[in-house]
Scaffold this motif. Structure first.
Motif, PDB file in Angstrom:
ATOM      1  N   SER B  40       0.830  -1.198   0.000  1.00  0.00           N
ATOM      2  CA  SER B  40       0.000   0.000   0.000  1.00  0.00           C
ATOM      3  C   SER B  40       0.863   1.245   0.000  1.00  0.00           C
ATOM      4  O   SER B  40       1.983   1.230   0.513  1.00  0.00           O
ATOM      5  N   PRO B  41       0.325   2.317  -0.561  1.00  0.00           N
ATOM      6  CA  PRO B  41       1.017   3.599  -0.480  1.00  0.00           C
ATOM      7  C   PRO B  41       1.326   3.949   0.969  1.00  0.00           C
ATOM      8  O   PRO B  41       0.497   3.742   1.855  1.00  0.00           O
ATOM      9  N   GLY B  42       2.491   4.442   1.217  1.00  0.00           N
ATOM     10  CA  GLY B  42       2.882   4.827   2.564  1.00  0.00           C
ATOM     11  C   GLY B  42       3.670   3.759   3.287  1.00  0.00           C
ATOM     12  O   GLY B  42       4.268   4.021   4.324  1.00  0.00           O
ATOM     13  N   THR B  43       3.686   2.546   2.748  1.00  0.00           N
ATOM     14  CA  THR B  43       4.432   1.478   3.394  1.00  0.00           C
ATOM     15  C   THR B  43       5.924   1.794   3.412  1.00  0.00           C
ATOM     16  O   THR B  43       6.495   2.181   2.404  1.00  0.00           O
ATOM     17  N   LYS B  44       6.521   1.625   4.568  1.00  0.00           N
ATOM     18  CA  LYS B  44       7.958   1.852   4.662  1.00  0.00           C
ATOM     19  C   LYS B  44       8.717   0.672   4.079  1.00  0.00           C
ATOM     20  O   LYS B  44       8.398  -0.485   4.361  1.00  0.00           O
ATOM     21  N   VAL B  84       6.553   3.624  -0.151  1.00  0.00           N
ATOM     22  CA  VAL B  84       5.725   3.573  -1.348  1.00  0.00           C
ATOM     23  C   VAL B  84       5.035   4.923  -1.499  1.00  0.00           C
ATOM     24  O   VAL B  84       4.501   5.464  -0.539  1.00  0.00           O
ATOM     25  N   GLU B  86       2.767   8.078  -2.070  1.00  0.00           N
ATOM     26  CA  GLU B  86       1.368   8.442  -1.831  1.00  0.00           C
ATOM     27  C   GLU B  86       1.071   9.676  -2.668  1.00  0.00           C
ATOM     28  O   GLU B  86       1.118  10.791  -2.160  1.00  0.00           O
TER      29      GLU B  86
END
Lengths: 245, 245
Positions: B40-44, B84, B86
């Motif tokens: 997902s977007p924002g995943t480190k 990821v 965003e």
DNA sequence: ATGCGACATATTGTCCACATTTAATGTGTT
DNA sequence: AACACATTAAATGTGGACAATATGTCGCAT
């Protein structure tokens, strides 16, 4: 525990986080060197040598080279190193053709969004261009000419297109080095063409702006010598007539 | 001694030198994971973790992350790691707008150059798309839908534009994850629209092809929920009025 | 109890050493 | 003399160690 973390706070860094590390300096140096044609196409970019020049380890050089490679101005060959790109005639045609597509879209947006302040900026750039031509500062003019197109992209206000056009402009510079035909000398006409484009933008004449831009790019294309044989005729071509004698 | 070396011989390797190292495998895995929305977007994206997952050192992971970052699907923050992307609403609008520009150019070229073999390939892809929708394989459909556009780019025959469109398509996938409005459900219409586009291409009706493609992109745009507030709107804006109280 | 500051932890940035691959040189055979 | 093969040298690919930086926690002073 959720793995996706809110990175909202990080967002504010997008603007300034570019010049945190020393990479950017080296990148800038090399990028300029290539664009200003101080590094010719085909030049080998040895990691060791560059590392010594900039007094850093190969690690950071590799990072910079990879970035340049992604922007297509450098080509990396597996286990064989990085070289300044030597765009083939096909690649050159693709780049110029892509510019027609992208810059048409940009012009349509520019004529709609341009402000009087934008016009002033463009005119200022035009003057600088003329000046650099007068003074016969070729490499400076190359950079300024590219900046003019990038300024239009900025006015259009689409970051993605602007980034892409930056790549295309860089490649165009390399292409000019390789395929500049001898019959030139009237490159300065570009400057006039830029002036006409500004006029169309000022008048918000969309069709004229698009037409002038495409004609401008095609004029650049015609200055090139893309139809001939492959560029780096090296050695083979150079010695083809004396060899075997 | 001249520093520019003839790399003519290297040119022949351009085609095959892509999959020499293990980077590409890892890159492919991560790229797919992001596009298929398993990340997902924002995943480190921790270097250590990824290094253990793929059993390589951080060196190669860093290389892959930098590549993904240049393609905009990953964002790297200095000293804070990679995440990821965003895409913001503005970035999303830019991407969709850029696609209109690029894909208009692509369609004009496709209509002129398409062969009957090309049409057959496109129809085959359309069938696969329909199949994946029937079977409710959403993530597969996302990939196939992107492939359709990339196939058109291939037909247009401009490598530079194709590469750029690949980036844009990837970003579009991320955008859909973030801004998919709830009112959807008729995404499958995309499939019909692809069919209509094929028809226009077959008929070599340039204006229709361009119009259908732009309408198609705008339809995608309308499915999104870009007008709302920023996704995780910068704290600054949120607290600008209460701060200092 | 609260706010500030120093320390501790974790992650990234850089460097260096070694493994691997490539290209070139040299040798030997036909 | 020309070709094939083995050896050698140089450059890149990779891994691990250390340094620098950011974040989180704890303690102390007020």
């Amino acid at each position: 525990m959720k793995q996706t973390t809110p990175i909202a706070e990080l967002k504010r860094d997008q603007g300034r986080t570019k010049s945190g590390n020393q990479d950017d300096h080296i990148y800038g140096q090399m990028f300029s060197a290539i664009l200003e044609q101080r590094l010719s196409p085909g030049t080998k970019l040895s990691e060791d040598v560059l590392g010594e020049i900039f007094s850093v380890s190969r690690t950071v050089i590799r990072k910079v080279l990879q970035r340049l490679a992604h922007e297509k101005v450098v080509k990396i060959f597996s286990n064989r190193g990085a070289y300044v790109s030597e765009p083939s005639p096909d690649e050159a045609r693709d780049v110029l053709d892509a510019r027609k597509v992208v810059e048409e879209g940009i012009m349509r947006r520019v004529v709609k969004k341009r402000t009087t302040a934008d016009i002033r900026i463009l005119e200022g750039m035009l003057k600088e261009e003329a000046l650099s031509i007068e003074r016969d500062e070729h490499s400076k003019w190359v950079a300024l000419s590219g900046d003019f197109h990038l300024a239009l992209a900025e006015i259009a206000g689409n970051q993605s297109l602007t980034d892409y056009l930056r790549e295309l402009v860089s490649m165009t510079s390399l292409i000019h080095v390789q395929y500049q035909s001898k019959k030139i000398g009237n490159q300065s006409c570009s400057c006039e063409e830029h002036g006409h484009i500004i006029e169309a933008v000022r008048a918000q004449d969309e069709e004229a702006a698009v037409r002038l831009m495409i004609e401008h790019i095609e004029a650049c294309e015609e200055q090139l010598n893309l139809d001939g044989k492959e560029p780096i005729s090296d050695l083979y071509e150079i010695f083809s007539d004396v060899a075997g004698s």
